[in-house]
Write an enzyme that holds these catalytic residues in place. Structure first.
Site, mmCIF file in Angstrom:
data_model
loop_
_atom_site.group_PDB
_atom_site.id
_atom_site.type_symbol
_atom_site.label_atom_id
_atom_site.label_comp_id
_atom_site.label_asym_id
_atom_site.label_seq_id
_atom_site.Cartn_x
_atom_site.Cartn_y
_atom_site.Cartn_z
ATOM 1 N N GLU A 113 0.857 -1.306 -0.230
ATOM 2 C CA GLU A 113 0.035 -0.158 -0.243
ATOM 3 C C GLU A 113 0.732 1.360 -0.344
ATOM 4 O OE1 GLU A 113 -2.048 0.029 3.519
ATOM 5 O OE2 GLU A 113 -3.151 -2.058 3.203
ATOM 6 N N LYS A 115 1.953 5.130 1.391
ATOM 7 C CA LYS A 115 2.454 5.474 2.861
ATOM 8 C C LYS A 115 1.842 6.748 2.774
ATOM 9 C CE LYS A 115 5.292 5.048 7.401
ATOM 10 N NZ LYS A 115 4.542 6.716 7.995
ATOM 11 N N ASP A 117 1.052 10.395 3.607
ATOM 12 C CA ASP A 117 1.469 11.113 4.931
ATOM 13 C C ASP A 117 0.585 12.210 5.619
ATOM 14 O OD1 ASP A 117 3.711 12.176 6.309
ATOM 15 O OD2 ASP A 117 4.750 13.015 4.350
ATOM 16 N N TYR A 226 -6.835 -0.104 7.627
ATOM 17 C CA TYR A 226 -6.670 -1.433 8.364
ATOM 18 C C TYR A 226 -7.724 -1.291 9.335
ATOM 19 C CZ TYR A 226 -4.006 -3.788 12.166
ATOM 20 O OH TYR A 226 -3.032 -4.739 13.400
ATOM 21 N N LYS A 312 10.546 3.578 3.102
ATOM 22 C CA LYS A 312 10.663 5.080 3.005
ATOM 23 C C LYS A 312 10.976 5.625 1.980
ATOM 24 C CE LYS A 312 9.839 7.261 7.486
ATOM 25 N NZ LYS A 312 9.519 8.139 8.076
ATOM 26 N N CYS A 406 25.208 36.511 23.057
ATOM 27 C CA CYS A 406 24.715 36.674 22.261
ATOM 28 C C CYS A 406 24.302 37.619 21.110
ATOM 29 C CB CYS A 406 23.031 37.254 23.486
ATOM 30 S SG CYS A 406 21.144 37.019 22.172
ATOM 31 N N CYS A 409 21.484 40.514 22.069
ATOM 32 C CA CYS A 409 21.374 41.314 22.837
ATOM 33 C C CYS A 409 23.175 41.379 23.710
ATOM 34 C CB CYS A 409 20.538 40.942 24.088
ATOM 35 S SG CYS A 409 21.116 39.118 25.014
ATOM 36 N N CYS A 424 22.351 31.675 26.135
ATOM 37 C CA CYS A 424 21.512 33.403 26.271
ATOM 38 C C CYS A 424 20.791 33.088 28.125
ATOM 39 C CB CYS A 424 21.144 34.342 25.642
ATOM 40 S SG CYS A 424 21.191 35.978 26.048
ATOM 41 N N CYS A 430 16.043 39.624 27.161
ATOM 42 C CA CYS A 430 16.496 39.086 25.543
ATOM 43 C C CYS A 430 14.816 39.163 24.505
ATOM 44 C CB CYS A 430 17.551 38.073 25.659
ATOM 45 S SG CYS A 430 18.135 37.336 24.165
HETATM 46 S S1 IVH Z 1 -0.530 0.240 8.928
HETATM 47 C C1 IVH Z 1 0.000 -1.674 13.037
HETATM 48 N N1 IVH Z 1 -1.214 0.980 6.907
HETATM 49 O O1 IVH Z 1 2.403 5.371 8.761
HETATM 50 C C2 IVH Z 1 -0.245 -0.898 11.889
HETATM 51 N N2 IVH Z 1 0.435 2.935 8.152
HETATM 52 O O2 IVH Z 1 4.394 5.718 10.665
HETATM 53 C C3 IVH Z 1 -0.858 -0.171 11.318
HETATM 54 N N3 IVH Z 1 0.146 5.145 7.433
HETATM 55 O O3 IVH Z 1 0.752 5.113 12.463
HETATM 56 C C4 IVH Z 1 -0.400 0.848 10.062
HETATM 57 N N4 IVH Z 1 -0.206 4.770 5.814
HETATM 58 O O4 IVH Z 1 -0.302 6.717 10.666
HETATM 59 C C5 IVH Z 1 -0.743 1.384 7.598
HETATM 60 N N5 IVH Z 1 -0.824 2.390 4.611
HETATM 61 C C6 IVH Z 1 -0.554 2.295 5.600
HETATM 62 C C7 IVH Z 1 -0.421 3.394 6.230
HETATM 63 C C8 IVH Z 1 0.163 3.424 7.013
HETATM 64 C C9 IVH Z 1 0.234 5.763 6.141
HETATM 65 C C10 IVH Z 1 1.000 5.950 8.851
HETATM 66 C C11 IVH Z 1 0.097 5.417 10.348
HETATM 67 C C12 IVH Z 1 1.129 4.537 11.308
HETATM 68 C C13 IVH Z 1 2.596 4.826 10.488
HETATM 69 C C14 IVH Z 1 3.472 4.342 11.059
#
Ligand code: IVH
Length: 682
Positions: A113, A115, A117, A226, A312, A406, A409, A424, A430
């Site tokens: 999936e 991730k 942000d 999830y 990441k 500083c 100041c 400082c 300051c």
């Molecule tokens: S699974 C028990 N899936 O990333 C595991 N998390 O660094 C539950 N996040 O706290 C998390 N995309 O806020 C999962 N496809 C994804 C995600 C994801 C973003 C975030 C989530 C988590 C954090 C962990």
């Protein structure tokens, strides 16, 4: 229209609007025009106004907001909200895969999936109705942001069909799409507010707004990832995640089944290349074992599941030249060296400055002016220098002499043994430290004057209108109207913040309202070093008013629960300073609460209502005894000194008096220790 007719029409409109919402936001296939849709909503809102008894907590009218959340309640997560192990390296992903192979002997597959942000959120549904939306918080408790989440159109308030479990939780990420982010920032700039630094901050700020009508305008979106519950329909993550489409959830289209780690790498490569094309931010890829049976076999570490990992995307790194170093003074007086760089393009923005953290880091890097340096931008907004290309060093590079005065100041800096930062010590003279104190004073957990947030204090401070927190209460309309300041963003764009009528009125109203802040928070707000929220509360309950604290000696202070030597010293020296006493006197004159009100003494719970306690014997410390006494009062119980037939419990420490013991035994009164007592409260 009769009551019955109104009720029936409200129900009919609710169904109709939910149906059109679904078509529009989930299927992108609207069946009616925006105008017709709005008319249905207007009719519903009007009927709900006339017949409030028929308003459903999840009515589609909630989508446009209207609910105000004064304070975000803390809710305990039914299932802790863990995070994910993460890596930047492909080799570590292979290790992850090898571990899985070793731990489970049957075939397995991964689900990959994106991730997302944004901000993690847990949505609980009971009988198909959205019950609560809670942020991650510390993983065990989070903020109840349900009112605000109801305005997010892609989150169903009432599920479709009947095949969902009675109770379950769905977790996902709330994000602000790029388009909404850009629009929001443009609007903020127009009305003189500071723009948000990135969509994640904007999403987070939006979720914490008190007025859900404002949240509704922010166009937040939601991606689920999830599912949790006792009776989920399927045996695998993928099937459940796709099943929820039938219930009205928008299922992310970016999920893929991968047979092996090679397929996972393909998925990663695809999205690393394409992520710029997405309409929202991602910071990596999440890889999960699909079958729940196998997930259970693999289990969890204390922090994260063994069946999932986040890959990441690497922070982009560039090389540029260090032109000079300047020094910033923080609100506590801490000095941060900042590198001024030859402008360079990094992750889509031009970078001119980067942090060098502290003197140790400068020394460790052996950095010189004129050096070629590596700059990196991770998840954080401020880029950092992570190394020097010594091979490129020329004869013209100049070594860095760290400052000893500083820059703001001129006061001689101090550096405590074992500490990385220089400080400082000129706390009250300051400028950045004064500004920092004011910013602390207005912050959410302190006096909560949010109308002064996001750079507005800076504008007023720079005009010389604020020298301390008491000056806030002398500000007037004429002093603030038309104040302006030009900000230059990192991208070199010029932004002007100008206070017009609405802004000024908001600021003044926020300041005026703050005089109702309870004493314990005022005590936290005045910024005594080491007096955080908890200590301030203890002090307020113990001493009841500021004069008693001002007059208390060091010996008396350390007798108070939670107050150690360092804090007692800091409190004493704060009140020895005539400047601080003068500020307190001025605040008092303006009506700020410097004493506990009657209300504050009413019990915090009535768990112990009708129960009478006798405390006997000695405890680990005299403080412990006082603490128990206080807790009995706070929770509605009564403290008594002698055991009688009316005594409900005896809380016994070591060497309880023999007479009391006998009497309690004769009367059959339960004798408990301090731990049992604490458990009673839990
Ligand atoms: S699974 C028990 N899936 O990333 C595991 N998390 O660094 C539950 N996040 O706290 C998390 N995309 O806020 C999962 N496809 C994804 C995600 C994801 C973003 C975030 C989530 C988590 C954090 C962990």
């Amino acid at each position: 229209m009769t009551k019955e007719e109104a009720k029936a029409r409200i129900e009919q409109l609710t169904k109709l609007i939910n149906h059109h919402n679904y078509n529009y936001y989930m299927l992108s296939k609207p069946e009616i025009s925006d105008y017709d849709f709005d008319m249905l909503l207007v009719e519903l809102i009007k009927l709900e106004k006339d017949y409030p008894a028929f308003i459903d907590i999840n009515s589609p009218s909630k989508r446009v907001g209207g609910d105000i959340t004064k304070e975000f309640k803390q809710i305990k997560h039914r299932y802790p909200m863990l995070s994910l192990g993460n890596t930047y390296s492909e080799a570590e992903l292979i290790e992850f895969d090898n571990r899985i192979k070793k731990l489970i002997d049957t075939d397995y597959e991964y689900i990959c999936e994106l991730k997302y942000d944004g901000i993690a959120i847990g949505l609980t549904y009971i009988n198909g109705v959205l019950q609560s939306a809670v942020t991650r918080g510390d993983g065990t408790h989070g903020d109840d942001v349900t009112n605000n989440v109801r305005t997010i159109k892609s989150i169903p308030l009432q599920l479709l069909g009947t095949s969902f479990p009675n109770e379950f939780e769905i977790r996902g990420e709330i994000v602000m799409p790029h388009k909404s982010f850009e629009k929001l920032n443009e609007e903020r700039i127009e009305i003189g507010e500071m723009p948000f630094a990135n969509p994640r901050n904007a999403a987070s700020g939006s979720l914490k707004m008190q007025d859900s009508t404002e949240v509704a305008k922010r166009n937040l979106d939601y991606y689920l990832y999830y599912m949790l519950g006792e009776s989920l329909p399927f045996e695998s993550h993928y099937e459940n995640l796709t099943k929820v489409k039938e219930w009205g959830f928008k299922v992310p289209e970016y999920i893929e089944k991968c047979k092996n780690i090679e397929d996972v790498f393909k998925f990663i490569k695809k999205w690393d290349k394409q992520r710029d094309k997405l309409s929202f931010d991602i910071d990596g890829i999440v890889i999960k074992v699909n079958l729940y049976r196998q997930q259970e076999e693999l289990g969890f570490t204390s922090k994260s599941p063994r069946w999932a990992i986040a890959y990441k995307f690497k922070a982009e790194r560039v090389i540029t030249v260090l032109k000079s170093i300047s020094y910033q003074v923080g609100r506590t007086g801490a000095i941060t060296p900042v590198a001024n760089l030859e402008p360079v393009l990094l992750a889509g923005t031009t970078v001119k400055r980067a942090t060098l953290h502290n003197a140790d880091q400068v020394e460790k890097l052996d950095i010189r002016i004129g050096d070629a340096v590596f700059v990196e931008k991770g998840g954080e907004i401020i880029p950092k220098i992570i190394g020097v290309d010594y091979g490129k060093r020329t004869l013209f590079s100049t070594p860095v002499t760290y400052i000893d005065k500083c820059p703001e100041c001129g006061t001689k800096l101090t550096r405590n043994k074992g500490e990385a930062n220089h400080y400082c010590p000129n706390e009250n003279g300051c400028p950045p430290q004064i500004k920092g104190k004011i910013e602390h004073f207005i912050s959410r957990k302190a006096m909560n004057i949010d109308s002064l947030g996001e750079g507005k204090v800076e504008v007023i401070f720079d005009k010389g209108l604020l020298n301390n927190i008491a000056d806030l209460y002398d500000l007037s309309y004429d002093m603030l109207y038309d104040l302006e300041k030009t900000f230059i963003s990192d991208e070199g764009k010029t932004r002007i913040m100008k206070f017009k009528e609405k802004t000024v009125n908001n600021i003044l109203a926020g300041i005026a309202n703050s005089i109702n802040t309870p004493f314990e928070r005022v005590l936290y707000s005045i910024g005594i070093r080491f007096v955080g929220e908890t200590v301030a509360k203890k002090l307020a309950y113990h001493y009841k008013n500021i004069d008693a604290i001002i007059n208390s000696t060091y010996d008396e202070l350390i007798e108070v629960e939670e107050i150690g030597e360092k804090i007692a010293e800091s409190i004493n020296s704060f009140f020895k300073e005539p400047n601080n006493i003068n500020i307190i006197d001025r605040l008092k004159a303006k009506g700020i609460q410097f004493a506990m009100t009657e209300d504050a003494f009413t019990p915090k719970s009535d768990t112990l209502k009708g129960k009478s306690f006798v405390i006997s014997g000695s405890f680990s410390s005299p403080k412990r005894r006082k603490e128990i006494e206080q807790l009995i009062e706070d929770n509605g119980g009564k403290n008594a000194s002698a055991v009688s037939s009316k005594t409900s419990f005896v809380v016994a420490g070591e060497n309880m008096g023999p007479e009391k013991l006998k009497k309690a035994n004769d009367l059959g009164i339960p004798i408990i220790n301090d731990e049992d007592f604490m458990n009673m409260l839990r």
